[in-house]
Design a protein around this motif. Structure first.
Motif, mmCIF file in Angstrom:
data_model
loop_
_atom_site.group_PDB
_atom_site.id
_atom_site.type_symbol
_atom_site.label_atom_id
_atom_site.label_comp_id
_atom_site.label_asym_id
_atom_site.label_seq_id
_atom_site.Cartn_x
_atom_site.Cartn_y
_atom_site.Cartn_z
ATOM 1 N N ARG A 169 0.838 -1.204 0.000
ATOM 2 C CA ARG A 169 0.000 0.000 0.000
ATOM 3 C C ARG A 169 0.869 1.249 0.000
ATOM 4 N NH1 ARG A 169 -2.472 3.915 2.826
ATOM 5 N NH2 ARG A 169 -4.720 4.257 2.472
ATOM 6 N N ALA A 172 2.173 1.822 -3.433
ATOM 7 C CA ALA A 172 1.095 2.289 -4.308
ATOM 8 C C ALA A 172 0.852 3.779 -4.120
ATOM 9 C CB ALA A 172 -0.178 1.497 -4.036
ATOM 10 N N VAL A 173 0.872 4.233 -2.868
ATOM 11 C CA VAL A 173 0.676 5.659 -2.591
ATOM 12 C C VAL A 173 1.857 6.472 -3.124
ATOM 13 C CG1 VAL A 173 0.502 7.388 -0.761
ATOM 14 C CG2 VAL A 173 -0.786 5.247 -0.581
ATOM 15 N N VAL A 177 -0.305 5.027 -7.680
ATOM 16 C CA VAL A 177 -1.012 3.940 -8.362
ATOM 17 C C VAL A 177 -2.485 3.972 -7.969
ATOM 18 C CG1 VAL A 177 -1.215 1.435 -8.585
ATOM 19 C CG2 VAL A 177 1.037 2.506 -8.487
ATOM 20 N N THR A 178 -3.361 3.894 -8.958
ATOM 21 C CA THR A 178 -4.797 3.952 -8.702
ATOM 22 C C THR A 178 -5.494 2.768 -9.366
ATOM 23 O OG1 THR A 178 -5.149 5.340 -10.657
ATOM 24 C CG2 THR A 178 -4.759 6.474 -8.556
ATOM 25 N N GLY A 182 -4.163 -0.314 -7.473
ATOM 26 C CA GLY A 182 -4.117 0.343 -6.168
ATOM 27 C C GLY A 182 -5.034 -0.323 -5.164
ATOM 28 N N ARG A 183 -6.254 -0.655 -5.581
ATOM 29 C CA ARG A 183 -7.208 -1.277 -4.655
ATOM 30 C C ARG A 183 -6.776 -2.683 -4.266
ATOM 31 N NH1 ARG A 183 -10.700 1.932 -7.845
ATOM 32 N NH2 ARG A 183 -11.288 0.268 -9.296
ATOM 33 N N SER A 185 -3.844 -3.406 -3.630
ATOM 34 C CA SER A 185 -2.782 -3.178 -2.654
ATOM 35 C C SER A 185 -3.319 -2.532 -1.379
ATOM 36 C CB SER A 185 -1.694 -2.280 -3.263
ATOM 37 O OG SER A 185 -1.015 -2.950 -4.310
ATOM 38 N N LEU A 187 -5.475 0.042 -1.146
ATOM 39 C CA LEU A 187 -5.763 1.469 -1.235
ATOM 40 C C LEU A 187 -7.240 1.650 -1.598
ATOM 41 C CD1 LEU A 187 -4.623 4.353 -1.154
ATOM 42 C CD2 LEU A 187 -4.059 4.111 -3.580
ATOM 43 N N ARG A 216 -5.091 -8.729 -7.788
ATOM 44 C CA ARG A 216 -5.591 -7.833 -8.841
ATOM 45 C C ARG A 216 -6.686 -8.515 -9.656
ATOM 46 N NH1 ARG A 216 0.589 -6.976 -9.787
ATOM 47 N NH2 ARG A 216 0.966 -5.796 -7.869
#
Length: 253
Positions: A169, A172-173, A177-178, A182-183, A185, A187, A216
């Motif tokens: 996470r 990703a931040v 990353v979106t 991102g989700r 990970s 987020l 993913r």
């Protein structure tokens, strides 16, 4: 640089796929720009159209009629599912059939299979008639029946990749990353949370903590279940919702 099927290092060359869209936008009316955006992502052309429309509407203070907003949301979420189906065809054999069936629905609704040109600044090109509503409903039922087996096939396909290409996470931040990556990970970032057109609709943000390839794929199929519910909710709302599907605009915008 690849070793045994695993990417060890990559050297991104930003700009090699540049299509000069920004310069083309500058020389066109906002309406014309929408069809340029339509060609940015051939799996989600309507989504790209709506992005331009929403930007112009926000800048000019244009309020989209509720029926038009529901039609947009229905079509956006159906397209989200269809784009996912195209991505997972290697993992699930039925995905290609469902994706092709979606294109039939899109053609019924808009007259086009790839570049619908259906969004308008202030709404949509025309209302969805009974045949289009029925086509979306039938596709949704087909998808609802097929989704459990399709999801299981995708999860099985991705299982060997558990622990591969882990993105924390924090990473990703740091890397901005979106989306699905991102989700997956952890987020919990979903722009729909701040979108008034999704207010009151049944949806949740799908998040996984593992940050690997398997996560993913899991996010992809699980968010398709969410999108299915959103399409169904919009179909039900359109049954009783009347009113305009666009707002009058000047000749040149």
């Amino acid at each position: 640089v690849v070793d045994g099927g695993r990417v060890l290092r990559a050297d991104p060359r930003i700009g090699l796929m540049h299509r000069s869209a920004e310069k083309l936008f500058e020389s066109r009316d906002y309406r014309q720009a929408m069809l340029l955006a339509n060609r940015h992502d051939w799996l989600s052309p309507f989504t790209s159209e709506v992005c331009v429309a929403r930007a112009v509407e926000s800048a000019l203070g244009i309020a989209v009629p509720e029926r038009a907003s529901r039609i947009r949301t229905l079509m956006l979420e159906a397209e989200r599912i269809a784009a996912t189906l195209a991505f997972v065809t290697t993992a699930a054999s039925d995905a290609a059939r469902l994706r092709s069936a979606y294109l039939d629905v899109l053609e019924t609704a808009t007259g086009a299979r790839i570049h619908p040109g259906f969004a308008r600044i202030g709404g949509v090109a025309h209302d969805l008639d009974d045949s289009a509503i029925a086509a979306y409903g039938a596709w949704l039922e087909d998808l609802r029946t097929a989704l459990p087996d399709l999801a299981a096939a995708v999860v099985d396909y991705a299982a060997p990749f558990a622990g591969v290409a882990v993105l924390s996470r924090e990473q990703a931040v740091d890397d901005a990353v979106t989306g699905v990556v991102g989700r997956a990970s952890g987020l919990a970032l979903d722009l729909r949370a701040d979108d008034p057109s999704y207010a009151g609709l049944p949806w949740t943000t799908v998040v996984r903590p593992e940050g690997d390839i398997a996560a993913r794929y899991t996010v992809l199929v699980e968010q398709s279940r969410v999108s299915l519910g959103l399409v169904q909710a919009c179909l039900e709302l359109l049954d009783d919702l009347t009113g305009p599907i666009d707002v009058p605009l000047p000749k040149v915008l």
